[in-house]
Structures are given as C-alpha cells and as structure tokens.
Design a protein around this motif. Structure first.
Motif, PDB file in Angstrom:
ATOM      1  N   VAL A 153       0.849  -1.116   0.078  1.00 42.33           N
ATOM      2  CA  VAL A 153       0.021  -0.120  -0.149  1.00 42.33           C
ATOM      3  C   VAL A 153       1.154   1.053  -0.076  1.00 42.33           C
ATOM      4  CG1 VAL A 153      -1.662   1.110   0.982  1.00 42.33           C
ATOM      5  CG2 VAL A 153      -1.702  -1.456   1.295  1.00 42.33           C
ATOM      6  N   LEU A 154       0.698   2.030  -1.109  1.00 46.59           N
ATOM      7  CA  LEU A 154       1.513   3.363  -1.174  1.00 46.59           C
ATOM      8  C   LEU A 154       1.031   4.308  -0.277  1.00 46.59           C
ATOM      9  CD1 LEU A 154       3.806   4.654  -2.692  1.00 46.59           C
ATOM     10  CD2 LEU A 154       2.295   5.445  -4.502  1.00 46.59           C
ATOM     11  N   CYS A 155       1.799   4.907   0.589  1.00 44.42           N
ATOM     12  CA  CYS A 155       1.632   6.094   1.626  1.00 44.42           C
ATOM     13  C   CYS A 155       2.557   7.289   1.007  1.00 44.42           C
ATOM     14  CB  CYS A 155       2.125   5.622   2.898  1.00 44.42           C
ATOM     15  SG  CYS A 155       1.404   4.181   3.499  1.00 44.42           S
ATOM     16  N   HIS A 156       1.408   8.302   0.949  1.00 41.15           N
ATOM     17  CA  HIS A 156       1.978   9.476   0.352  1.00 41.15           C
ATOM     18  C   HIS A 156       1.036  10.786   0.636  1.00 41.15           C
ATOM     19  CE1 HIS A 156      -0.902   9.600  -3.277  1.00 41.15           C
ATOM     20  NE2 HIS A 156      -1.018   8.462  -2.992  1.00 41.15           N
ATOM     21  N   GLY A 178      -2.339  11.551   2.464  1.00 43.13           N
ATOM     22  CA  GLY A 178      -2.814  12.811   3.146  1.00 43.13           C
ATOM     23  C   GLY A 178      -3.488  12.340   4.579  1.00 43.13           C
ATOM     24  N   THR A 179      -3.205  10.900   4.928  1.00 48.74           N
ATOM     25  CA  THR A 179      -4.165  10.810   6.098  1.00 48.74           C
ATOM     26  C   THR A 179      -3.030  10.360   7.325  1.00 48.74           C
ATOM     27  OG1 THR A 179      -4.159   8.560   5.059  1.00 48.74           O
ATOM     28  CG2 THR A 179      -5.963   9.743   4.709  1.00 48.74           C
ATOM     29  N   PHE A 191       6.446  19.772   5.338  1.00 42.88           N
ATOM     30  CA  PHE A 191       7.515  18.943   5.838  1.00 42.88           C
ATOM     31  C   PHE A 191       6.800  18.655   7.500  1.00 42.88           C
ATOM     32  CE2 PHE A 191       9.828  22.356   3.694  1.00 42.88           C
ATOM     33  CZ  PHE A 191      10.174  21.476   2.550  1.00 42.88           C
ATOM     34  N   THR A 192       5.750  18.437   7.768  1.00 45.03           N
ATOM     35  CA  THR A 192       5.339  18.149   8.860  1.00 45.03           C
ATOM     36  C   THR A 192       4.615  16.728   9.027  1.00 45.03           C
ATOM     37  OG1 THR A 192       3.366  19.395   8.937  1.00 45.03           O
ATOM     38  CG2 THR A 192       5.012  20.670   9.637  1.00 45.03           C
ATOM     39  N   GLU A 193       4.327  16.053   8.202  1.00 43.90           N
ATOM     40  CA  GLU A 193       3.484  14.843   7.922  1.00 43.90           C
ATOM     41  C   GLU A 193       4.179  13.707   8.231  1.00 43.90           C
ATOM     42  OE1 GLU A 193      -0.403  13.008   5.452  1.00 43.90           O
ATOM     43  OE2 GLU A 193       0.974  14.482   4.670  1.00 43.90           O
ATOM     44  N   TYR A 194       4.007  12.890   8.839  1.00 42.91           N
ATOM     45  CA  TYR A 194       4.699  11.459   9.361  1.00 42.91           C
ATOM     46  C   TYR A 194       3.774  10.309   9.270  1.00 42.91           C
ATOM     47  CZ  TYR A 194       8.557  14.829  10.485  1.00 42.91           C
ATOM     48  OH  TYR A 194       9.396  15.731  10.233  1.00 42.91           O
ATOM     49  N   VAL A 195       3.900   9.188   9.260  1.00 40.71           N
ATOM     50  CA  VAL A 195       3.403   7.941   9.529  1.00 40.71           C
ATOM     51  C   VAL A 195       3.835   7.778  10.986  1.00 40.71           C
ATOM     52  CG1 VAL A 195       3.277   5.391   9.356  1.00 40.71           C
ATOM     53  CG2 VAL A 195       3.431   6.905   7.449  1.00 40.71           C
ATOM     54  N   CYS A 196       2.855   7.786  11.950  1.00 44.08           N
ATOM     55  CA  CYS A 196       3.096   7.764  13.444  1.00 44.08           C
ATOM     56  C   CYS A 196       2.543   6.568  14.028  1.00 44.08           C
ATOM     57  CB  CYS A 196       2.898   9.012  14.368  1.00 44.08           C
ATOM     58  SG  CYS A 196       3.838  10.274  13.902  1.00 44.08           S
ATOM     59  N   SER A 197       2.918   5.996  15.142  1.00 46.81           N
ATOM     60  CA  SER A 197       2.138   4.857  15.691  1.00 46.81           C
ATOM     61  C   SER A 197       0.704   4.793  15.695  1.00 46.81           C
ATOM     62  CB  SER A 197       2.937   4.755  17.161  1.00 46.81           C
ATOM     63  OG  SER A 197       2.373   3.622  17.864  1.00 46.81           O
ATOM     64  N   GLY A 198       0.223   3.770  15.206  1.00 48.22           N
ATOM     65  CA  GLY A 198      -1.497   3.831  15.184  1.00 48.22           C
ATOM     66  C   GLY A 198      -1.806   4.459  13.922  1.00 48.22           C
ATOM     67  N   ASP A 199      -1.189   4.729  13.176  1.00 48.93           N
ATOM     68  CA  ASP A 199      -1.655   5.582  11.976  1.00 48.93           C
ATOM     69  C   ASP A 199      -2.119   4.611  10.672  1.00 48.93           C
ATOM     70  OD1 ASP A 199      -1.603   8.359  12.620  1.00 48.93           O
ATOM     71  OD2 ASP A 199       0.268   8.781  11.432  1.00 48.93           O
ATOM     72  N   MET A 200      -1.244   3.396  10.704  1.00 53.53           N
ATOM     73  CA  MET A 200      -1.629   2.367   9.688  1.00 53.53           C
ATOM     74  C   MET A 200      -2.786   1.675  10.032  1.00 53.53           C
ATOM     75  SD  MET A 200       0.509   3.107   7.280  1.00 53.53           S
ATOM     76  CE  MET A 200      -0.312   2.152   6.420  1.00 53.53           C
TER      77      MET A 200
END
Length: 376
Positions: A153-156, A178-179, A191-200
C-alpha cells in the motif's frame, strides 16, 4: 527457461559490451576504476566468523525468513503486506525519522528540475512497529508501478493528479494519501506529515468498505522471496562466483541536488548513505542508513510536462545495471515485464543473481546521466 530469462538471453549479446564498461566511461577502460580482482579482500563468511557455528543460523522458533530481507522475522506478520512510504528528500526535510528501519529503500529522481532532486520510497514489512517515519510527500507514477510488485500500500500525500490518477484506478494500486499525523517541528506545513504509531491501523480500519483494503497479501502478491537470497547464514562472495568483479568502496550517484553517495563500512560490511555532504543518520536514534545490498539500474524516462514531472520506463527487459555487496560490484541486467511482476536481476549467463540477506538499496539512474555514475 522462464519468460524473463528468455528475454534476457535475447538481449545478452548486445549487453555483453556494456558489462565491460566502467561507470562514467563510454569506452571500456578498467584502469579508470583503479580496481582489480586482486585488490579485493573479502572478510570471513558469517558461518566462519560465528563462534557458535551453524547453530546461529537456525531459524528461531516462531519466526520465518522474510520474503523481503531473507532474515528471520515474526511468523505473526508472515502474511502481512508491506507499505511503501514516500519520504521527502529535500534538505529541509532532514533529519528523517524511521528510514533506517526500512527493509528496502528506493532512491529515485523526483523531477528533472532542481538539479534532479530525489525522493525516497521506503518498503516496510513490520509497519506495526513504526513510531515515526517520514516526513511524507507526494508520489509519482514510477513509485506506483514499483510499489505494485511488493503488493504494498503506497503511503503519500497527493501528487500531480494529471499523471497519477489513471494509475490509481488499477485494482493493484491501493494507497493512502494525506491521512497521517502532523508533527509540530517548526518547519513549513509540507514538512510536518509523518506515519506515526497507530496511523496504519487507523487507515486500514477506515478502508473496510469497497474497495476493501486488506492488511494481508492480496491476489497480486508474488509468491516466495522477492530476491534470490543466499541460504540464511551464508555469505555471497562475488569474487568466488564470477571471474570479473570490481572492488567498490564508494559510489557517486548523478543526483546533484542531494549529492547522493554510498560509502562502504568495512567493519559492518554495509554501504552507508550520504547526502548533502554528510552521513545520513536517523533522527530517532542516530542510526546510519545502511545496506547490505545495492542495486543500480540504468533506466530511460519520459518527461511528462514543463514542471519536470516524469515517469521511468521501469517496465523493460535486458537493461544494464550493477549489483554491489561486501565491497564488490558485479555488472548485471534487469527485467520487469509487468507492473505487478517482480524486477529480476541477472548475471551475464542469464541466471538470476544470488544476493546476501539483509537490507537493500535500489536506485534508477537516468540513462542520460548513466556515464556520470562513479564507482571507486
């Protein structure tokens, strides 16, 4: 003989000359590389270096050999599909978070403008352990095609709609855009968006409706290992397998904005990534971004508009490249015959090359700057 090998065999005669050409030269001149097989010093294999012998190479209970790295990971995630995360590689985006934990990292030219700035795409199998990864930016068509071969799954966060929308209509091109979490870091919003714990977990839960997004592999999965790995616990010594190899301790890539460079660490027997004149170190723990395996693919591309957006012709056959591991390089050819099919790497006999277990770096070098690639 498989279809891919037949294609490689047909192209082999033409590419035999290319395999003899040193990077950065249009004519064969091995002396320009300042390398020779006699100069290669390969360390002990893992089996020889281990004080406990082969017992260290038994797969621990409750684990299996990862299809992405060839190394033991938990059986609990054996059927879990990976994610492919687009990571901004502009200097402002540094330091990166979590990239050192990726199983595979692609570095690809993001635009023909801005001195051919690159963007990273991180393939992560065990995404449940992510604490922070990124920062995240937009995708390009090439990344959609490459993520598909991992059933990832592509995350962007967005991208040029005119060039990516049609690709995302394919059933094999699932993505989240963007989620993800916003982290206050004093930088501009992009420059502030990240995959963080629980996001997936939240993203997958929100996509239970049609089309369903499964956390486990789908019908587009390629069975078996992604690469032709050596047996677990064994070390590939290219100098013992092939007559013509080259010692390589530094690789200079023709991405001038980032000054992307890979430098060999003889102690860890891995290639460490440098850009903007410094070693890449993870913001979480200072860990260097390093790789056991390096694949360099020569690839044509088509520029799509005046903004410098492009697509690599990454579905191709019999294209030249290099495989580099343990301080040694071997010329190869590569084949990818469909979006969801694996990219395969072959030696000059048309056999799929065997690689070491561990993390892998892959880059697509534009054909018009292939001669600017340096190895020493």
């Amino acid at each position: 003989m498989t279809k891919s090998k037949k294609i490689v065999a047909l192209a082999m005669c033409m590419l035999m000359v290319l395999s003899d050409v040193a990077c950065g030269k249009k004519e064969a001149d091995d002396s320009s590389l300042s390398i020779s097989v006699e100069d290669v010093v390969i360390g002990d294999t893992a089996a020889e270096a281990s004080s406990d012998g082969v017992k260290n190479f038994e797969i621990p209970e409750g684990m299996y050999l990862s299809e992405i790295t060839g190394e033991p990971i938990s059986e609990d995630i054996k059927d879990q599909r990976p994610i492919a995360v687009m990571v901004d590689n502009e200097k402002t985006a540094l330091p990166h978070f979590g990239t050192a934990e990726a199983d595979v990292v692609y570095e690809i030219m993001n635009s023909t403008k801005n001195d051919r700035i690159t963007r990273l795409m991180c393939i992560v199998k065990d995404w449940g352990k992510i604490e922070q990864l990124g920062s995240i930016r937009s995708t390009r068509p090439t990344n959609i095609l490459l993520a598909a071969e991992w059933d990832a799954v592509l995350c962007h966060d967005g991208g040029p709609a005119a060039h990516i929308t049609a690709y995302f209509k394919n059933p094999w091109a699932q993505h989240f855009s963007g989620t993800f979490s916003r982290v206050k870091n004093g930088k501009p919003k992009e420059f502030t968006e990240y995959v963080c714990s629980g996001d997936m977990e939240s993203n997958f839960s929100s996509m239970k409706k049609d089309p369903a997004y499964s956390t486990t592999y789908t019908e587009y999965r390629n069975e078996g290992s992604h690469f032709n790995f050596a047996p677990y616990g064994k070390e590939v010594d290219l100098t013992k397998v092939y007559d013509k190899t080259y010692p390589v301790t530094e690789i200079g890539l023709p991405f001038w904005h980032n000054t992307s460079t890979l430098k060999y660490n003889a102690e860890t027997k891995e290639y460490e990534y440098y850009e903007y004149g410094a070693r890449h170190e993870d913001a979480e723990d200072g860990e260097p971004l390093s790789f056991k395996n390096v694949f360099i693919q020569k690839c044509d591309f088509n520029q799509l508009d005046e903004n410098g957006y492009l697509i690599y012709n990454c579905i191709a056959a019999g294209q030249p490249g290099w495989y580099v591991t343990n301080g040694v390089a071997k010329s190869i050819t590569w084949v990818k015959d469909d979006a969801t099919h694996l990219t395969r790497f072959y030696d000059d006999k048309g056999e799929e090359i065997q690689i070491n277990t561990g993390k892998t770096y892959i880059t697509l070098v534009p054909s018009d700057t292939w001669d600017s690639l340096t190895m020493k």
